[in-house]
Design a protein around this motif. Sequence first.
Motif, mmCIF file in Angstrom:
data_model
loop_
_atom_site.group_PDB
_atom_site.id
_atom_site.type_symbol
_atom_site.label_atom_id
_atom_site.label_comp_id
_atom_site.label_asym_id
_atom_site.label_seq_id
_atom_site.Cartn_x
_atom_site.Cartn_y
_atom_site.Cartn_z
ATOM 1 N N GLU A 114 -46.556 -67.680 -120.184
ATOM 2 C CA GLU A 114 -46.942 -68.791 -119.320
ATOM 3 C C GLU A 114 -46.318 -68.655 -117.935
ATOM 4 O OE1 GLU A 114 -48.789 -72.413 -118.248
ATOM 5 O OE2 GLU A 114 -49.122 -70.937 -119.838
ATOM 6 N N GLU A 115 -45.066 -68.204 -117.868
ATOM 7 C CA GLU A 115 -44.416 -68.009 -116.579
ATOM 8 C C GLU A 115 -45.132 -66.937 -115.757
ATOM 9 O OE1 GLU A 115 -40.310 -67.226 -117.072
ATOM 10 O OE2 GLU A 115 -39.822 -69.235 -117.834
ATOM 11 N N ARG A 116 -45.554 -65.861 -116.398
ATOM 12 C CA ARG A 116 -46.300 -64.811 -115.679
ATOM 13 C C ARG A 116 -47.643 -65.346 -115.192
ATOM 14 N NH1 ARG A 116 -44.202 -61.524 -119.890
ATOM 15 N NH2 ARG A 116 -46.172 -61.752 -121.051
ATOM 16 N N ARG A 117 -48.284 -66.182 -116.003
ATOM 17 C CA ARG A 117 -49.563 -66.736 -115.612
ATOM 18 C C ARG A 117 -49.431 -67.690 -114.426
ATOM 19 N NH1 ARG A 117 -52.939 -71.032 -116.433
ATOM 20 N NH2 ARG A 117 -51.273 -72.239 -117.409
ATOM 21 N N MET A 118 -48.283 -68.384 -114.326
ATOM 22 C CA MET A 118 -48.074 -69.361 -113.276
ATOM 23 C C MET A 118 -47.473 -68.763 -112.011
ATOM 24 S SD MET A 118 -49.205 -72.249 -114.345
ATOM 25 C CE MET A 118 -48.446 -73.349 -113.164
ATOM 26 N N LEU A 119 -47.201 -67.473 -111.988
ATOM 27 C CA LEU A 119 -46.586 -66.860 -110.806
ATOM 28 C C LEU A 119 -47.406 -67.077 -109.538
ATOM 29 C CD1 LEU A 119 -45.045 -63.499 -112.081
ATOM 30 C CD2 LEU A 119 -43.847 -65.477 -111.137
ATOM 31 N N PRO A 120 -48.726 -66.879 -109.547
ATOM 32 C CA PRO A 120 -49.499 -67.148 -108.322
ATOM 33 C C PRO A 120 -49.401 -68.602 -107.857
ATOM 34 C CG PRO A 120 -50.779 -65.831 -109.863
ATOM 35 C CD PRO A 120 -49.571 -66.303 -110.611
ATOM 36 N N VAL A 121 -49.342 -69.527 -108.806
ATOM 37 C CA VAL A 121 -49.214 -70.941 -108.447
ATOM 38 C C VAL A 121 -47.858 -71.203 -107.807
ATOM 39 C CG1 VAL A 121 -49.224 -73.294 -109.353
ATOM 40 C CG2 VAL A 121 -50.774 -71.587 -110.306
ATOM 41 N N TRP A 269 -33.789 -73.636 -101.247
ATOM 42 C CA TRP A 269 -34.679 -73.337 -102.376
ATOM 43 C C TRP A 269 -35.601 -72.170 -102.067
ATOM 44 C CZ3 TRP A 269 -40.070 -73.642 -102.714
ATOM 45 C CH2 TRP A 269 -40.600 -73.439 -103.998
ATOM 46 N N THR A 270 -36.111 -72.088 -100.844
ATOM 47 C CA THR A 270 -37.000 -70.977 -100.496
ATOM 48 C C THR A 270 -36.278 -69.641 -100.579
ATOM 49 O OG1 THR A 270 -36.516 -71.241 -98.123
ATOM 50 C CG2 THR A 270 -38.444 -72.413 -99.008
ATOM 51 N N ARG A 271 -35.001 -69.617 -100.248
ATOM 52 C CA ARG A 271 -34.231 -68.370 -100.349
ATOM 53 C C ARG A 271 -34.152 -67.906 -101.802
ATOM 54 N NH1 ARG A 271 -29.306 -68.923 -99.698
ATOM 55 N NH2 ARG A 271 -28.808 -66.793 -99.118
ATOM 56 N N LYS A 272 -33.855 -68.837 -102.692
ATOM 57 C CA LYS A 272 -33.739 -68.476 -104.103
ATOM 58 C C LYS A 272 -35.115 -68.168 -104.706
ATOM 59 C CE LYS A 272 -29.640 -71.373 -104.730
ATOM 60 N NZ LYS A 272 -29.073 -72.558 -105.432
ATOM 61 N N ALA A 273 -36.121 -68.951 -104.344
ATOM 62 C CA ALA A 273 -37.462 -68.741 -104.895
ATOM 63 C C ALA A 273 -38.036 -67.403 -104.446
ATOM 64 C CB ALA A 273 -38.388 -69.887 -104.465
ATOM 65 N N HIS A 274 -37.758 -67.000 -103.212
ATOM 66 C CA HIS A 274 -38.276 -65.721 -102.722
ATOM 67 C C HIS A 274 -37.686 -64.557 -103.513
ATOM 68 C CE1 HIS A 274 -38.365 -62.214 -99.921
ATOM 69 N NE2 HIS A 274 -39.605 -62.623 -99.764
ATOM 70 N N LYS A 275 -36.388 -64.621 -103.790
ATOM 71 C CA LYS A 275 -35.750 -63.566 -104.592
ATOM 72 C C LYS A 275 -36.355 -63.503 -105.993
ATOM 73 C CE LYS A 275 -31.268 -63.712 -102.239
ATOM 74 N NZ LYS A 275 -29.808 -63.987 -102.400
ATOM 75 N N GLU A 276 -36.591 -64.656 -106.590
ATOM 76 C CA GLU A 276 -37.130 -64.698 -107.945
ATOM 77 C C GLU A 276 -38.566 -64.182 -107.979
ATOM 78 O OE1 GLU A 276 -37.187 -65.313 -112.041
ATOM 79 O OE2 GLU A 276 -35.516 -65.268 -110.597
ATOM 80 N N LEU A 277 -39.359 -64.548 -107.000
ATOM 81 C CA LEU A 277 -40.755 -64.101 -106.967
ATOM 82 C C LEU A 277 -40.859 -62.595 -106.752
ATOM 83 C CD1 LEU A 277 -42.369 -67.001 -104.885
ATOM 84 C CD2 LEU A 277 -42.789 -66.495 -107.297
ATOM 85 N N THR A 278 -40.075 -62.078 -105.823
ATOM 86 C CA THR A 278 -40.120 -60.633 -105.580
ATOM 87 C C THR A 278 -39.576 -59.857 -106.777
ATOM 88 O OG1 THR A 278 -37.985 -60.835 -104.419
ATOM 89 C CG2 THR A 278 -39.986 -60.847 -103.081
ATOM 90 N N ARG A 279 -38.599 -60.423 -107.479
ATOM 91 C CA ARG A 279 -38.068 -59.761 -108.673
ATOM 92 C C ARG A 279 -39.135 -59.664 -109.754
ATOM 93 N NH1 ARG A 279 -35.994 -60.958 -113.515
ATOM 94 N NH2 ARG A 279 -36.357 -63.201 -113.205
#
Length: 326
Positions: A114-121, A269-279
């Motif tokens: 589910e997390e992989r499916r929600m990545l674009p969102v 939050w954007t700093r942490k979210a960007h790292k998580e998304l790119t990871r």
Amino acid sequence: MQQRRIPVARVSYADHSRSEERADNTIAAIKRWRPFDRLFCICHIKMNLKKPIAGDIRDGLKLPALFAVFIGVSTRLCFLKNEAASSLGLNLLAGFIGSLVTVYGIDYLARQREERRMLPVRAAAYEDVRIMTAWALNLWKEMYSNSVGDAAPTSWQEVVSPVSVGKIFVALDINKPAKVIPSRSWGAYIDHTLQRIHDHAEKVLMRHSANLDPAVHGAVYGIVYHEQFGIGNLIALDRREGIPRPTNLGAYMYHNREWLEAVLLLHEWTRKAHKELTRQGISHVHAPNIFSRLEENVAPPARFDEGVLEQQTNVMRAWSKTQQQP
């Protein structure tokens, strides 16, 4: 003659340089004006962003503890000399181990899917929050560099600190032209940018309300809720009532600390979210807004000309005395 009440923006000033006589005169005058925020209802949102960690851990351990008790009892039954009890223990043990694998193993795989499916969102929500945060931070950075002119702030936190905001409130002349196209005054430019941020924050809530973390949702709502009253509206009111209000930013805007803290929280939050998304393989998202050092400017274009602010303050003081006469 009845005393006329003057709606003026509430101003919070930091303890900056006492050698600036113009700033002292303005602060002394503005402190006697009635805060503008009494004209409309301002309620402070107490956003508790601290998670109940102890409670979460306690709730998360209940089911594993229950499984441990059942498996322990079943294991104990397996070693009893009674054949029926031993057989029952083996059956229970197999059942509980199967349930454990189902609850944690299969559930974990389902959550990962589910997390992989929600990545674009999540990436879309990140981009919407990132651009809104960049507009807000860049606005205050531009106001500082074009009015105060020094290079003291070294981070976004320092740009919007109470000290920096106090300097901007005293130094920035809202009638000076901003470096934008189409040409407009700083007052009109600030109104336009703040309204743009407000409208975008409402869109973020409509688009991504179900997918935002509670703290992020609360911060975005804080930007919508703690809306600034337009500078242009106050200018129109002054023109109608004949109020000779000084044109420094602090006379038209109050120190909205809740709004600024919400912006800083979203930026973090954007700093942490960007790292998580790119990871996780989302490489097409833009990087969060990075602070670049300010360049010192001895003659900022939006700063008051020499003596103008003091003259405006004296005119306002004299006008206030005429309103107090019976």
